[in-house]
Design a protein around this motif. Structure first.
Motif, PDB file in Angstrom:
ATOM      1  N   GLN A  87       0.825  -1.195   0.000  1.00 47.37           N
ATOM      2  CA  GLN A  87       0.000   0.000   0.000  1.00 47.37           C
ATOM      3  C   GLN A  87       0.867   1.255   0.000  1.00 47.37           C
ATOM      4  O   GLN A  87       2.004   1.248   0.461  1.00 47.37           O
ATOM      5  CB  GLN A  87      -0.923  -0.026   1.225  1.00 47.37           C
ATOM      6  CG  GLN A  87      -1.912  -1.190   1.203  1.00 47.37           C
ATOM      7  CD  GLN A  87      -2.695  -1.298   2.504  1.00 47.37           C
ATOM      8  OE1 GLN A  87      -2.117  -1.435   3.575  1.00 47.37           O
ATOM      9  NE2 GLN A  87      -4.015  -1.236   2.407  1.00 47.37           N
ATOM     10  N   THR A 117       1.925   4.898   1.266  1.00 49.14           N
ATOM     11  CA  THR A 117       1.895   5.617   2.534  1.00 49.14           C
ATOM     12  C   THR A 117       2.219   7.092   2.323  1.00 49.14           C
ATOM     13  O   THR A 117       2.667   7.508   1.251  1.00 49.14           O
ATOM     14  CB  THR A 117       2.897   5.023   3.527  1.00 49.14           C
ATOM     15  OG1 THR A 117       4.236   5.251   3.033  1.00 49.14           O
ATOM     16  CG2 THR A 117       2.682   3.526   3.724  1.00 49.14           C
ATOM     17  N   ARG A 173       1.222   6.065   7.724  1.00 56.11           N
ATOM     18  CA  ARG A 173      -0.214   5.932   7.510  1.00 56.11           C
ATOM     19  C   ARG A 173      -0.475   5.651   6.029  1.00 56.11           C
ATOM     20  O   ARG A 173       0.117   6.268   5.152  1.00 56.11           O
ATOM     21  CB  ARG A 173      -0.949   7.194   7.937  1.00 56.11           C
ATOM     22  CG  ARG A 173      -0.968   7.436   9.447  1.00 56.11           C
ATOM     23  CD  ARG A 173      -1.947   8.540   9.784  1.00 56.11           C
ATOM     24  NE  ARG A 173      -1.976   8.844  11.215  1.00 56.11           N
ATOM     25  CZ  ARG A 173      -3.072   9.227  11.865  1.00 56.11           C
ATOM     26  NH1 ARG A 173      -4.227   9.343  11.207  1.00 56.11           N
ATOM     27  NH2 ARG A 173      -3.035   9.502  13.158  1.00 56.11           N
ATOM     28  N   VAL A 174      -1.415   4.751   5.770  1.00 57.13           N
ATOM     29  CA  VAL A 174      -1.733   4.344   4.399  1.00 57.13           C
ATOM     30  C   VAL A 174      -2.682   5.349   3.754  1.00 57.13           C
ATOM     31  O   VAL A 174      -3.631   5.829   4.391  1.00 57.13           O
ATOM     32  CB  VAL A 174      -2.372   2.938   4.397  1.00 57.13           C
ATOM     33  CG1 VAL A 174      -2.878   2.573   3.004  1.00 57.13           C
ATOM     34  CG2 VAL A 174      -1.358   1.905   4.881  1.00 57.13           C
ATOM     35  N   ILE A 175      -2.412   5.681   2.491  1.00 56.81           N
ATOM     36  CA  ILE A 175      -3.281   6.582   1.722  1.00 56.81           C
ATOM     37  C   ILE A 175      -4.212   5.746   0.844  1.00 56.81           C
ATOM     38  O   ILE A 175      -3.753   4.980  -0.007  1.00 56.81           O
ATOM     39  CB  ILE A 175      -2.452   7.546   0.853  1.00 56.81           C
ATOM     40  CG1 ILE A 175      -1.597   8.459   1.741  1.00 56.81           C
ATOM     41  CG2 ILE A 175      -3.354   8.379  -0.049  1.00 56.81           C
ATOM     42  CD1 ILE A 175      -0.693   9.393   0.957  1.00 56.81           C
ATOM     43  N   SER A 176      -5.519   5.913   1.052  1.00 53.61           N
ATOM     44  CA  SER A 176      -6.502   5.208   0.232  1.00 53.61           C
ATOM     45  C   SER A 176      -6.998   6.065  -0.929  1.00 53.61           C
ATOM     46  O   SER A 176      -7.356   5.558  -1.989  1.00 53.61           O
ATOM     47  CB  SER A 176      -7.694   4.777   1.089  1.00 53.61           C
ATOM     48  OG  SER A 176      -8.337   5.915   1.659  1.00 53.61           O
ATOM     49  N   GLY A 217      -7.943   6.476   5.685  1.00 54.06           N
ATOM     50  CA  GLY A 217      -6.805   6.564   4.771  1.00 54.06           C
ATOM     51  C   GLY A 217      -6.844   7.732   3.813  1.00 54.06           C
ATOM     52  O   GLY A 217      -5.924   7.922   3.019  1.00 54.06           O
ATOM     53  N   GLU A 218      -7.874   8.566   3.877  1.00 56.65           N
ATOM     54  CA  GLU A 218      -7.976   9.689   2.952  1.00 56.65           C
ATOM     55  C   GLU A 218      -6.960  10.778   3.317  1.00 56.65           C
ATOM     56  O   GLU A 218      -6.831  11.166   4.473  1.00 56.65           O
ATOM     57  CB  GLU A 218      -9.388  10.267   2.980  1.00 56.65           C
ATOM     58  CG  GLU A 218      -9.657  11.253   1.869  1.00 56.65           C
ATOM     59  CD  GLU A 218     -11.138  11.400   1.570  1.00 56.65           C
ATOM     60  OE1 GLU A 218     -11.474  12.258   0.735  1.00 56.65           O
ATOM     61  OE2 GLU A 218     -11.952  10.667   2.179  1.00 56.65           O
ATOM     62  N   LYS A 237      -9.824   8.441  10.907  1.00 59.71           N
ATOM     63  CA  LYS A 237      -8.645   7.674  10.482  1.00 59.71           C
ATOM     64  C   LYS A 237      -8.118   8.102   9.107  1.00 59.71           C
ATOM     65  O   LYS A 237      -7.643   7.275   8.313  1.00 59.71           O
ATOM     66  CB  LYS A 237      -8.946   6.166  10.500  1.00 59.71           C
ATOM     67  CG  LYS A 237      -9.346   5.642  11.864  1.00 59.71           C
ATOM     68  CD  LYS A 237      -9.459   4.144  11.872  1.00 59.71           C
ATOM     69  CE  LYS A 237      -9.956   3.633  13.226  1.00 59.71           C
ATOM     70  NZ  LYS A 237      -9.129   4.071  14.361  1.00 59.71           N
ATOM     71  N   CYS A 238      -8.215   9.388   8.825  1.00 64.07           N
ATOM     72  CA  CYS A 238      -7.589   9.912   7.614  1.00 64.07           C
ATOM     73  C   CYS A 238      -6.061   9.832   7.756  1.00 64.07           C
ATOM     74  O   CYS A 238      -5.531   9.703   8.865  1.00 64.07           O
ATOM     75  CB  CYS A 238      -8.037  11.346   7.366  1.00 64.07           C
ATOM     76  SG  CYS A 238      -9.793  11.485   6.927  1.00 64.07           S
ATOM     77  N   SER A 239      -5.364   9.929   6.637  1.00 65.42           N
ATOM     78  CA  SER A 239      -3.914   9.700   6.669  1.00 65.42           C
ATOM     79  C   SER A 239      -3.102  10.977   6.874  1.00 65.42           C
ATOM     80  O   SER A 239      -1.922  10.903   7.238  1.00 65.42           O
ATOM     81  CB  SER A 239      -3.466   9.008   5.378  1.00 65.42           C
ATOM     82  OG  SER A 239      -3.803   9.793   4.257  1.00 65.42           O
ATOM     83  N   ARG A 274      -0.230   5.564  -6.895  1.00 67.06           N
ATOM     84  CA  ARG A 274      -0.875   4.422  -6.252  1.00 67.06           C
ATOM     85  C   ARG A 274      -1.182   3.330  -7.268  1.00 67.06           C
ATOM     86  O   ARG A 274      -0.900   2.155  -7.041  1.00 67.06           O
ATOM     87  CB  ARG A 274      -2.162   4.845  -5.546  1.00 67.06           C
ATOM     88  CG  ARG A 274      -1.958   5.641  -4.260  1.00 67.06           C
ATOM     89  CD  ARG A 274      -3.288   6.052  -3.632  1.00 67.06           C
ATOM     90  NE  ARG A 274      -4.106   4.872  -3.354  1.00 67.06           N
ATOM     91  CZ  ARG A 274      -5.233   4.578  -3.992  1.00 67.06           C
ATOM     92  NH1 ARG A 274      -5.682   5.362  -4.953  1.00 67.06           N
ATOM     93  NH2 ARG A 274      -5.902   3.499  -3.667  1.00 67.06           N
TER      94      ARG A 274
END
Length: 400
Positions: free
Chosen positions: A8, A10, A34-37, A62-63, A90-92, A140
């Motif tokens: 993923q 980050t 932290r993972v970025i979605s 992850g946003e 839980k945003c990144s 990504r």
């Protein structure tokens, strides 16, 4: 990496992207993993009535959030409220384009550092939100595609050596690959997953249709093919492509022999990979497989039990003796292998008298139980030293 288990992206990853280098981290360094979605935007259009930090369930875990804090220009305390809400969701992280030149509240810095929530400031007003969204999304997608390609490559190495199966799997990597091709492996000189990813992204955008770059281990394979042509034309073309790679200064390179069948693809992989390891062993920038001599046999089997037993029987006694006596027998053995046993050249390299070199060689023969007068002494010691150099390179053999 198990098939389907792509790595993923980050916050740390996007910090290395050249186009985003003007984003300055000002707080929350502990949250860089932290993972970025996805990338989203926080501004007035997401507020409700007179409750400017109300965001419903708009935010996804992850946003990574971009904002000008336009709606907070008259009440800077809202910044901390926004951070708390984004952290709760839980945003990144967040990147602020401070178009109103407001001072970053210390309460925001404190909160971000305590809760490991990355906060960035735009330092270049010509960088637009759309640029960040497109750049991160492209990175990504590219990274996930590279991970899938690496999984396919590993599966190819492990599949049964059936020519039709190999051809089928090779064409999954690049359907445009011709039957005339060569491979190069670029081994990263220093560890750096993010550096490797960014170099692959950069280099991939400059390839021809018949070329492919695939991440593997601590480096990447370059597959270069041409249509019809003679062996020398393909070889010259490959050398030119490798030489033109803008990222080459960060890598040690190995080039395979020319291949003329997709069924020989695994052979080309091994040749380029082991040639790159030879570059590391011999302190060369680039090596061709045809140049690596006995390492052709030693590299594929360096981790086998029998090869380790052979290596230990020669090297361990020298290391043990050197540690106990503050001597340089191992360095002498290394010079012996490098100079082909020529005492005068060894003496120059070691900056010591020739008689001292002869004394050390006699001591080496006693410790390893091999008569220095035997014709195979040089051969056996040289093989052991080559295996030692492979161990020092610390590069895993290919699977399969």
């Amino acid at each position: 990496m198990p098939e389907g288990d792509a790595m993923q992206t980050t916050v740390r990853d996007i910090m290395g992207i050249e186009k985003l280098e003007s984003l300055q981290l000002v707080a929350g360094e502990g949250g860089l993993d932290r993972v970025i979605s996805k990338v989203g935007i926080l501004d007035y259009e997401f507020s409700r009535a007179n409750n400017p930090f109300y965001t419903d369930s708009h935010w996804l875990p992850g946003e990574f959030v971009l904002t000008t804090f336009t709606y907070a220009r008259d009440n800077i305390s809202i910044w901390q409220q926004a951070l708390k809400r984004l952290d709760k969701e839980k945003c990144s992280g967040i990147a602020i384009k401070n178009v109103f030149s407001m001072d970053l509240p210390q309460s925001v810095v404190y909160y971000a550092n305590i809760h490991h929530f990355p906060v960035f400031l735009f330092t270049d007003n010509t960088l637009f939100f759309e640029d960040v969204i497109i750049t991160v999304d492209r990175f990504r997608v590219f990274r996930e595609a590279q991970d899938i390609m690496e999984q396919k490559l590993t599966a190819l190495m492990l599949c049964q050596p059936d020519p039709s199966a190999i051809r089928s799997r090779v064409l999954e990597l690049n359907y445009a690959l011709s039957n005339q091709y060569a491979l190069a492996y670029f081994l990263l000189k220093n560890d750096g997953e993010n550096k490797l990813r960014l170099d692959i992204d950069y280099a991939s955008r400059r390839l021809n249709r018949g070329d492919t770059i695939i991440k593997y281990g601590n480096g990447f394979f370059l597959i270069h093919s041409i249509g019809n042509g003679k062996k020398q034309e393909l070889k010259n073309s490959m050398v030119n492509v490798v030489s033109a790679m803008d990222v080459r200064k960060n890598y040690l390179v190995g080039i395979s022999d020319c291949q003329y069948s997709l069924a020989s693809f695994r052979k080309g992989l091994m040749q380029s990979y082991y040639a790159a390891i030879y570059s590391k062993i011999s302190n060369r920038e680039i090596s061709e497989y045809q140049q690596i001599g006995a390492y052709k046999l030693l590299l594929p089997y360096n981790a086998s039990e029998l090869s380790e037993e052979y290596y230990d029987s020669f090297i361990i006694p020298l290391i043990t003796y050197d540690e106990a006596n503050d001597s340089e027998l191992l360095q002498t053995a290394l010079a012996f292998e490098e100079k082909g046993g020529r005492v005068r050249e060894m003496s120059r390299q070691l900056s010591t008298h020739e008689n001292t070199v002869r004394y050390r060689l006699k001591k080496i023969s006693e410790l390893i139980g091999k008569d220095i007068g035997r014709s195979d002494f040089s051969e056996q010691l040289s093989l052991a030293i080559k295996m030692y150099r492979i161990q020092l390179a610390d590069v895993a053999p290919l699977p399969g």
